[in-house]
Scaffold this motif. Structure first.
Motif, PDB file in Angstrom:
ATOM      1  N   PRO A   1       0.909  -1.157  -0.019  1.00  0.00           N
ATOM      2  CA  PRO A   1      -0.040   0.038  -0.008  1.00  0.00           C
ATOM      3  C   PRO A   1       0.790   1.438  -0.164  1.00  0.00           C
ATOM      4  CG  PRO A   1      -0.344  -1.236   2.091  1.00  0.00           C
ATOM      5  CD  PRO A   1       0.557  -2.144   1.201  1.00  0.00           C
ATOM      6  N   THR A   2       2.052   1.121   0.479  1.00  0.00           N
ATOM      7  CA  THR A   2       2.929   2.281   0.770  1.00  0.00           C
ATOM      8  C   THR A   2       3.665   2.482  -0.758  1.00  0.00           C
ATOM      9  OG1 THR A   2       4.573   0.909   1.553  1.00  0.00           O
ATOM     10  CG2 THR A   2       3.181   2.181   2.974  1.00  0.00           C
ATOM     11  N   PHE A   3       3.446   1.688  -1.677  1.00  0.00           N
ATOM     12  CA  PHE A   3       4.580   1.974  -2.993  1.00  0.00           C
ATOM     13  C   PHE A   3       4.189   3.166  -3.750  1.00  0.00           C
ATOM     14  CE2 PHE A   3       5.156   1.230  -7.337  1.00  0.00           C
ATOM     15  CZ  PHE A   3       6.553   1.182  -7.571  1.00  0.00           C
ATOM     16  N   ILE A   4       4.926   3.885  -3.960  1.00  0.00           N
ATOM     17  CA  ILE A   4       4.847   5.024  -5.070  1.00  0.00           C
ATOM     18  C   ILE A   4       5.381   5.158  -6.445  1.00  0.00           C
ATOM     19  CG2 ILE A   4       4.805   7.722  -5.149  1.00  0.00           C
ATOM     20  CD1 ILE A   4       5.041   7.695  -1.916  1.00  0.00           C
ATOM     21  N   PRO A   5       4.695   4.775  -7.343  1.00  0.00           N
ATOM     22  CA  PRO A   5       5.280   4.768  -8.456  1.00  0.00           C
ATOM     23  C   PRO A   5       6.054   6.045  -8.962  1.00  0.00           C
ATOM     24  CG  PRO A   5       2.929   4.903  -8.753  1.00  0.00           C
ATOM     25  CD  PRO A   5       3.132   4.847  -7.312  1.00  0.00           C
ATOM     26  N   LEU A   6       6.690   5.761 -10.154  1.00  0.00           N
ATOM     27  CA  LEU A   6       7.465   6.683 -10.523  1.00  0.00           C
ATOM     28  C   LEU A   6       6.614   7.523 -11.803  1.00  0.00           C
ATOM     29  CD1 LEU A   6      11.293   5.736 -11.897  1.00  0.00           C
ATOM     30  CD2 LEU A   6      10.528   7.641 -10.444  1.00  0.00           C
ATOM     31  N   ALA A   7       6.841   8.958 -11.580  1.00  0.00           N
ATOM     32  CA  ALA A   7       5.783   9.640 -12.478  1.00  0.00           C
ATOM     33  C   ALA A   7       6.640   9.773 -13.745  1.00  0.00           C
ATOM     34  CB  ALA A   7       5.332  10.945 -12.039  1.00  0.00           C
ATOM     35  N   GLN A   8       5.970   9.993 -15.059  1.00  0.00           N
ATOM     36  CA  GLN A   8       6.846  10.241 -16.245  1.00  0.00           C
ATOM     37  C   GLN A   8       7.631  11.450 -16.281  1.00  0.00           C
ATOM     38  OE1 GLN A   8       7.272   8.204 -19.252  1.00  0.00           O
ATOM     39  NE2 GLN A   8       5.861   6.514 -18.935  1.00  0.00           N
ATOM     40  N   HIS A   9       7.006  12.393 -15.560  1.00  0.00           N
ATOM     41  CA  HIS A   9       7.589  13.709 -15.619  1.00  0.00           C
ATOM     42  C   HIS A   9       8.964  13.831 -14.749  1.00  0.00           C
ATOM     43  CE1 HIS A   9       5.926  14.726 -11.881  1.00  0.00           C
ATOM     44  NE2 HIS A   9       4.971  14.168 -12.372  1.00  0.00           N
ATOM     45  N   GLU A  10       9.210  12.643 -13.870  1.00  0.00           N
ATOM     46  CA  GLU A  10      10.650  12.907 -13.225  1.00  0.00           C
ATOM     47  C   GLU A  10      11.707  13.137 -14.149  1.00  0.00           C
ATOM     48  OE1 GLU A  10      11.490  11.947  -9.967  1.00  0.00           O
ATOM     49  OE2 GLU A  10       9.198  11.621  -9.463  1.00  0.00           O
ATOM     50  N   ASN A  11      12.511  13.949 -13.459  1.00  0.00           N
ATOM     51  CA  ASN A  11      13.866  14.492 -14.346  1.00  0.00           C
ATOM     52  C   ASN A  11      14.613  13.457 -14.629  1.00  0.00           C
ATOM     53  OD1 ASN A  11      12.890  16.874 -14.780  1.00  0.00           O
ATOM     54  ND2 ASN A  11      13.749  17.807 -12.787  1.00  0.00           N
ATOM     55  N   ALA A  12      14.711  12.594 -13.622  1.00  0.00           N
ATOM     56  CA  ALA A  12      15.968  11.569 -13.618  1.00  0.00           C
ATOM     57  C   ALA A  12      15.751  10.581 -14.570  1.00  0.00           C
ATOM     58  CB  ALA A  12      15.879  10.753 -12.276  1.00  0.00           C
ATOM     59  N   LEU A  13      14.718  10.485 -15.457  1.00  0.00           N
ATOM     60  CA  LEU A  13      14.478   9.336 -16.401  1.00  0.00           C
ATOM     61  C   LEU A  13      15.351   9.564 -17.747  1.00  0.00           C
ATOM     62  CD1 LEU A  13      10.599   9.022 -16.363  1.00  0.00           C
ATOM     63  CD2 LEU A  13      12.241   7.828 -14.676  1.00  0.00           C
ATOM     64  N   SER A  14      16.026   8.498 -18.222  1.00  0.00           N
ATOM     65  CA  SER A  14      17.119   8.807 -19.035  1.00  0.00           C
ATOM     66  C   SER A  14      16.538   8.745 -20.546  1.00  0.00           C
ATOM     67  CB  SER A  14      18.135   7.664 -18.913  1.00  0.00           C
ATOM     68  OG  SER A  14      17.453   6.475 -18.802  1.00  0.00           O
ATOM     69  N   GLY A  15      15.053   7.966 -20.681  1.00  0.00           N
ATOM     70  CA  GLY A  15      14.396   7.952 -22.223  1.00  0.00           C
ATOM     71  C   GLY A  15      13.687   9.069 -22.333  1.00  0.00           C
ATOM     72  N   SER A  16      13.201   9.088 -23.580  1.00  0.00           N
ATOM     73  CA  SER A  16      12.352  10.490 -23.969  1.00  0.00           C
ATOM     74  C   SER A  16      11.220   9.899 -24.837  1.00  0.00           C
ATOM     75  CB  SER A  16      13.353  11.452 -24.406  1.00  0.00           C
ATOM     76  OG  SER A  16      14.151  11.046 -25.519  1.00  0.00           O
ATOM     77  N   ALA A  17      10.617  10.625 -25.187  1.00  0.00           N
ATOM     78  CA  ALA A  17       9.630  10.440 -26.214  1.00  0.00           C
ATOM     79  C   ALA A  17      10.095  10.417 -27.792  1.00  0.00           C
ATOM     80  CB  ALA A  17       8.140  11.329 -26.222  1.00  0.00           C
ATOM     81  N   HIS A  18       9.658   9.514 -28.464  1.00  0.00           N
ATOM     82  CA  HIS A  18      10.168   9.645 -29.843  1.00  0.00           C
ATOM     83  C   HIS A  18       9.096   9.209 -30.996  1.00  0.00           C
ATOM     84  CE1 HIS A  18      10.172   5.343 -29.686  1.00  0.00           C
ATOM     85  NE2 HIS A  18      10.668   5.323 -28.510  1.00  0.00           N
ATOM     86  N   ARG A  19       9.434   9.717 -32.236  1.00  0.00           N
ATOM     87  CA  ARG A  19       8.419   9.401 -32.905  1.00  0.00           C
ATOM     88  C   ARG A  19       8.657   7.930 -33.665  1.00  0.00           C
ATOM     89  NH1 ARG A  19      11.110   9.430 -37.966  1.00  0.00           N
ATOM     90  NH2 ARG A  19      13.119  10.439 -38.169  1.00  0.00           N
ATOM     91  N   ALA A  20       7.679   7.329 -34.575  1.00  0.00           N
ATOM     92  CA  ALA A  20       7.733   5.943 -35.178  1.00  0.00           C
ATOM     93  C   ALA A  20       8.736   6.049 -36.044  1.00  0.00           C
ATOM     94  CB  ALA A  20       6.513   5.612 -35.847  1.00  0.00           C
ATOM     95  N   MET A  21       9.530   5.100 -36.353  1.00  0.00           N
ATOM     96  CA  MET A  21      10.577   4.962 -37.395  1.00  0.00           C
ATOM     97  C   MET A  21      10.084   4.620 -38.792  1.00  0.00           C
ATOM     98  SD  MET A  21      14.111   2.620 -37.337  1.00  0.00           S
ATOM     99  CE  MET A  21      14.789   3.029 -35.793  1.00  0.00           C
TER     100      MET A  21
END
Ligand code: COA
Length: 562
Positions: A152-172
């Protein structure tokens, strides 16, 4: 827990997860996401505690994710969003890639992150990295998810966290992967093709044929002009580049409908005059070229590799494997190991080649006979002890090819599909002899009629395989070698095992018995090949043309507890 897997196809990752969750004791169902109404109905029928989507190409309807907690397995690092995640990682030469499990919400790949991890990127095709590194990591992350889900105490990571290394990309697009023949190095070309293999392939024009390219292998010896066809070998073609050469094993014509075929089957007469650059029956695995059958000896163990594209074995490939086996069993070693290929152990007879043939009945028939001849050689081998080493997945006849050996070992994580009915076949490969001998009649019937995949661990529990070795590749091979050495190091035991086997093989009724099994199997198989309206002919077409199902396959509907 009731877990529903929502999938676009029951692919390798979905099958592995299905097996893993069932092995954990969960109640697992599968629903294909075909349209919203059908999916909502199937979800309501199964009534899951949670939904996991290991391979999904469309959005989950809000009606579902707002009512039932739904997780998406995304084949990218935390923060990465968008289609073609692995394709970009390969093309961008990322040294590390990963998997993220996020909660479904209204936006594509934008939900909170519940588990994520990374792996070192190997050099391989997209399909290979997906089937291996991605799948292994995803399974571990699902275990993590199921743990935190109950906290019950688990807090997931939000996508806007600065520490995330990936980013959005377009389809290839194809223009991102297009080969620049004048400027691209061989390495660049191989990277582009690997980023699109097994789907959608890199679009190009070869000898006037517009087609997509698959199965790239570097070539160490042959050299020639840029895009010149330097040689052909076992269905593949070798092309010159500005700094070397490489092989392409498969092409798919752009015009629709078409299927993936060995390159020489597509280019046909256009290859007149191109030399066939033959290799010996088997070569050292380290030779830098396109090769299918390899052999390596260590101590008194011989390792016979057969790396057939997609694990599909055409008649010629079966014949070559049989001759390689027949030759090697007499070479003075003590144990001969069937290693399968880099991507699959084997998936049985070659359905694409059969579909392409103008005489698919006769060619299919000779394919199953040549497969049976290879299996028979293994069953009747009295010179050495034999081991099948399932390092990769196997399906249909490929599983039963493995069962012909005296001992069968599997790498943990391997998924086996010991059945034929999804393709409408009774099956041969002497399975009616080998399977009940290992698991008993009742289990044999259950495995072949339920059509469900099973894990290596489950296969060991029911006696289908003798032992399971480490999933970690670095431990798997030494463990396999140790297993094989242990078979002969105690000389007395080795001779005893060989004696028992010889007595069985030379017992007059043995060859008759296995021949009888073969005949009965083939009698059942004959109409499947020769009746144009047979279920096999219809299902094979659906399989090779990758027809979208119109419902969740019957054999997966209503699956629950193991
Ligand atoms: N002949 C030709 N191609 C085959 C094949 C066969 N026997 N078995 C698999 N393939 C191809 C698939 O079409 C797919 O092609 P692509 O990705 O290059 O487009 C590729 O191998 C991988 O198969 P896929 O189904 O994506 O792998 P999976 O791990 O998800 O599923 C199986 C594995 C074995 C369940 C599935 O491939 C299958 O049912 N194969 C047919 C087995 C069979 O009936 N053989 C004939 C009787 S012996």
């Amino acid at each position: 827990m009731r877990i529903l897997l929502v999938v676009s196809a029951f692919n390798s990752l979905s099958q592995r997860l299905f097996c893993h969750l069932r092995d954990r004791g969960e109640n697992v169902g599968v629903a294909f996401a075909i349209n919203d109404a059908q999916l909502i109905a199937e979800v309501e029928t199964f009534f899951p505690d949670i939904i996991i989507a290991p391979f999904l190409k469309k959005r989950i309807p809000e009606h579902i994710w707002s009512a039932i907690t739904t997780f998406i397995v995304h084949p990218g690092i935390a923060g990465d969003r968008g289609a073609h995640a692995l394709d970009w990682a390969i093309l961008n030469r990322s040294s590390e890639w990963g998997v993220t499990i996020l909660r479904a919400n209204g936006e594509y790949d934008a939900g909170d992150i519940y588990a994520h991890g990374t792996f070192a990127m190997p050099q391989g095709s997209k399909a290979s990295i997906y089937r291996n590194e991605t799948t292994t990591l995803a399974i571990g992350l699902v275990d993590e998810l199921l743990e935190v889900f109950h906290e019950p105490t688990f807090i997931p990571l939000a996508q806007h966290e600065n520490a995330l290394s990936g980013s959005a990309h377009r389809a290839m697009t194809q223009s991102d992967r297009r080969i620049d023949w004048e400027n691209d190095s061989t390495e660049n070309i191989l990277t582009k093709i690997r980023s699109a293999d097994s789907h959608p392939g890199v679009l190009d024009t070869i000898l006037g044929v517009e087609c997509t390219l698959y199965g790239a292998h570097s070539e160490g010896r042959l050299r020639g002009g840029i895009k010149e066809i330097l040689a052909k070998r076992e269905g593949a073609i070798c092309l010159g580049t500005r700094d070397g050469a490489f092989w392409i094993t498969h092409l798919k014509e752009r015009h629709q409908p078409s299927i993936k075929l060995p390159a020489t089957y597509v280019l046909k007469d256009r290859l007149k005059g191109v030399m066939e650059d033959r290799l010996p029956l088997f070569v050292d695995p380290m030779v830098e070229t396109f090769k299918e059958i390899t052999y390596l000896e260590r101590d008194e163990v011989g390792y016979l590799g057969f790396d057939f594209h997609n694990g599909a074995m055409g008649a010629h490939q079966c014949v070559r494997l049989k001759y390689a086996f027949d030759h090697l069993k007499q070479s003075g070693i003590k144990v001969l190991v069937l290693m399968g290929g880099e991507e699959f152990f084997s998936n049985g007879i070659h359905l694409n080649i059969m579909e392409d043939s103008k005489k698919s009945d006769e060619d299919g028939w000779s394919n199953i006979h040549s497969m049976n001849e290879a299996v028979k050689s293994i069953l009747l081998c009295d010179e050495v002890l034999t081991v099948s080493a399932l390092r990769r997945n196997a399906g249909a006849g490929g599983v039963f090819l493995a069962l012909a050996s005296d001992f069968v070992v599997a790498r943990e994580g391997v998924v086996l599909n010991p059945h034929y009915q999804t393709l409408g076949l009774h099956g041969s490969e002497y399975w009616t002899y080998t399977l009940p001998r290992r698991v008993g009649e009742i289990k044999a019937h259950e495995l072949t009629s339920s059509c469900l995949p099973i894990s290596a661990v489950h296969a060991e529990a029911i006696g289908l395989v003798d032992t399971v070795l480490s999933e970690d590749e670095e431990r798997y091979l030494p463990e396999l070698h140790q297993y094989c050495k242990a078979l002969y190091e105690d000389e007395e035991r080795y001779e005893e095992l060989l004696d028992i086997k010889r007595q069985k093989i030379h017992h007059t009724s043995f060859t008759e018995e296995i021949q009888r099994h073969r005949e009965i199997e083939l009698e059942r198989m004959y109409p499947s090949f020769y009746d144009p309206a047979s279920e096999f002919n219809r299902l094979r077409k659906d399989f090779v043309y990758k027809l979208c199902p119109i419902q969740t396959p019957i054999y997966l509907q209503g699956v629950g507890n193991a």
